[in-house]
Design a protein around this motif. Structure first.
Motif, PDB file in Angstrom:
ATOM      1  N   GLY A 282       0.817  -1.201   0.000  1.00  0.00           N
ATOM      2  CA  GLY A 282       0.000   0.000   0.000  1.00  0.00           C
ATOM      3  C   GLY A 282       0.853   1.253   0.000  1.00  0.00           C
ATOM      4  N   ILE A 283       1.903   1.254   0.827  1.00  0.00           N
ATOM      5  CA  ILE A 283       2.825   2.385   0.858  1.00  0.00           C
ATOM      6  C   ILE A 283       3.591   2.495  -0.460  1.00  0.00           C
ATOM      7  CG2 ILE A 283       4.914   3.276   1.969  1.00  0.00           C
ATOM      8  CD1 ILE A 283       3.896   2.068   4.591  1.00  0.00           C
ATOM      9  N   ALA A 284       3.994   1.342  -1.005  1.00  0.00           N
ATOM     10  CA  ALA A 284       4.784   1.332  -2.238  1.00  0.00           C
ATOM     11  C   ALA A 284       4.067   2.013  -3.388  1.00  0.00           C
ATOM     12  CB  ALA A 284       5.138  -0.105  -2.623  1.00  0.00           C
ATOM     13  N   VAL A 285       2.762   1.821  -3.466  1.00  0.00           N
ATOM     14  CA  VAL A 285       2.012   2.434  -4.567  1.00  0.00           C
ATOM     15  C   VAL A 285       1.181   3.627  -4.096  1.00  0.00           C
ATOM     16  CG1 VAL A 285       1.922   0.275  -5.838  1.00  0.00           C
ATOM     17  CG2 VAL A 285       0.059   0.837  -4.287  1.00  0.00           C
ATOM     18  N   GLY A 286       1.225   3.913  -2.772  1.00  0.00           N
ATOM     19  CA  GLY A 286       0.481   5.056  -2.258  1.00  0.00           C
ATOM     20  C   GLY A 286       0.965   6.365  -2.849  1.00  0.00           C
ATOM     21  N   GLY A 287       2.274   6.455  -3.049  1.00  0.00           N
ATOM     22  CA  GLY A 287       2.813   7.667  -3.655  1.00  0.00           C
ATOM     23  C   GLY A 287       2.271   7.894  -5.050  1.00  0.00           C
ATOM     24  N   PHE A 288       2.033   6.820  -5.784  1.00  0.00           N
ATOM     25  CA  PHE A 288       1.498   6.947  -7.138  1.00  0.00           C
ATOM     26  C   PHE A 288       0.122   7.615  -7.102  1.00  0.00           C
ATOM     27  CE2 PHE A 288      -0.134   5.683 -11.251  1.00  0.00           C
ATOM     28  CZ  PHE A 288       0.998   5.678 -12.056  1.00  0.00           C
TER      29      PHE A 288
END
Length: 445
Positions: free
Chosen positions: A153-159
């Motif tokens: 979730g964090i890994a793609v949260g920035g996207f």
């Protein structure tokens, strides 16, 4: 003397473990920043009206740029997953960043040349996004076997947060310098951020795991007993089921994302500046949903998470055309984008659960073709229906019906059978704590 050597080696191992623990969070931060720059593509709707007005292009023609970018992204992510398995994540991430920044910069030369916009922002930029996007996902799943849902979730949260930063900035730039120079400024900024973020991407050593960590019984029940190859994963019906889950959830959310700014202006009768601010606020849902739903999925399972998100979207898409208050419209859009982002936050962990983390780059990378196909289906569906009828009601109601039918899939999806033989009782050994040897080691994942 031998005891001193043993103690020194143990101390070195402890220091290395502490360093690894620190590094993995640093890598997570770098991956998050990289994804913010990549996620700026979600602010495309703020370019739609200025481009259409300045060059006389239609809604569908301008929307196709975004569609090409996301479609190519899904394909490039697969090849990026294969490439990072062979050459490592850093070279893939940096190359993707270079292509992305260059593609957006080159879009500044699209004066009355629609095909150039498709080639630069759509094709070159989309390839760059796809190559870089898969890297933090694959890398962090290996660094965080203990927090799969949360870390993806964090890994793609920035996207998902990319539009929050880009939408208001791009709108102001368009008003001050024009739409084409805005592409030039943004392209340079994206290039800088993505190359630096990509440089920090690296895999942990083979077999690495957090010190003292073993999977819980609930984690073990949701996970594959071994690492699947891409060919083996494609031979299971579960891979295709997960692909369809991602396609359906993405189609719904991306149909709104592609039309956010003009839809807000039409339904709430607000200015372009206010609509851009609404886009920025709603994009918080895209970012927050990726972390929130991924975190929730660690507790209620991935499949139940998708079921809840689908049911929420059925209700919201049905009532959305009748909402005209800017505040309420923004809240509804934010919740829809929470569900949209939740699919991307949850699916990498879902994939690693079912097929292991070793080859998650190519396995999930190929699954992201669902994102590409959804980028064609969702935006073109709602844009064509809006063009034909003059209103958004019909298209939004169709999406609600699709979501209603989609609720059956998360109910029937199930993990692949675990083909792991039990440890023969006569061969079971015990360690110094009286536990079965190997029982504290996590299953292959």
């Amino acid at each position: 003397m031998f005891q001193v050597v043993i103690d020194c080696r143990a101390a070195q191992h402890n220091l290395e473990s502490e360093s690894m623990g620190t590094n993995r969070w640093g890598i997570a931060v770098a991956g998050f920043c990289l994804q913010i720059a990549l996620g700026a593509v979600y602010a495309w709707s703020v370019f739609r009206v200025p481009l259409a007005k300045q060059f006389g292009w239609s809604i569908s023609e301008v929307t196709l740029t975004f569609t090409i970018s996301i479609f190519v992204l899904g394909i490039a992510a697969f090849f990026g997953g294969l490439w990072l398995n062979r050459s490592g994540p850093r070279i893939v991430a940096v190359t993707g960043g270079l292509l992305y920044g260059m593609g957006v910069f080159l879009a500044s030369f699209a004066d009355h040349k629609l095909w150039w916009l498709y080639l630069s922002y759509g094709l070159i930029g989309g390839v760059g996004i796809g190559l870089s996007y898969i890297v933090p996902v694959a890398v962090l799943l290996k660094w965080f076997p203990d927090r799969r849902g949360l870390i993806t979730g964090i890994a793609v949260g920035g996207f998902g947060a990319g539009a929050l930063v880009t939408a208001p900035v791009a709108t102001r730039l368009i008003q001050r310098v024009g739409v084409l120079p805005t592409f030039a400024y943004l392209g340079i900024a994206y290039l800088f951020v993505t190359v630096i973020g990509g440089y920090f991407m690296q895999n942990p050593p083979d077999g690495w795991k957090p010190e003292g960590w073993t999977p819980s019984a609930s984690q073990y029940a949701q996970r594959a007993g071994r690492d699947y190859t891409l060919r083996e994963a494609l031979g299971t019906w579960q891979w295709w089921g997960l692909w369809l889950l991602l396609f359906l959830n993405t189609s719904a959310g991306i149909s709104v994302i592609s039309q956010e700014a003009p839809m807000f202006q039409e339904l709430a009768l607000v200015s372009a500046v206010v609509a851009a601010a609404m886009v920025g606020i709603a994009s918080i849902g895209n970012a927050f949903g990726r972390v929130f739903w991924a975190w929730v999925s660690d507790s209620i399972t991935r499949k139940m998470t998708f079921l809840v998100m689908f049911l929420i979207q059925v209700a919201l898409f049905w009532v959305l055309p009748g909402v005209h208050a800017a505040g309420l419209l923004t809240v509804f859009a934010l919740i829809i984008l929470m569900c949209y982002g939740g699919g991307f936050g949850t699916m990498p962990a879902f994939t690693a659960d079912y097929f292991g983390s070793k080859n998650v780059g190519p396995i999930y990378g190929l699954m992201l073709t669902a994102w590409g196909f959804a980028s064609v289906f969702g935006p073109l569906l709602i844009a064509s229906m809006r063009q034909a009828s003059g209103v958004y009601r019909g298209g939004l109601h169709v999406v609600a019906a699709v979501m209603a039918a989609s609720t059956l899939l998360p109910i029937i999806i199930s993990p692949p059978s675990k083909l792991v033989p039990a440890i023969p009782q006569h061969k079971a050994a015990t360690d110094d704590r009286g536990q079965v040897a190997g029982a504290t080691r996590p299953p292959a994942a």
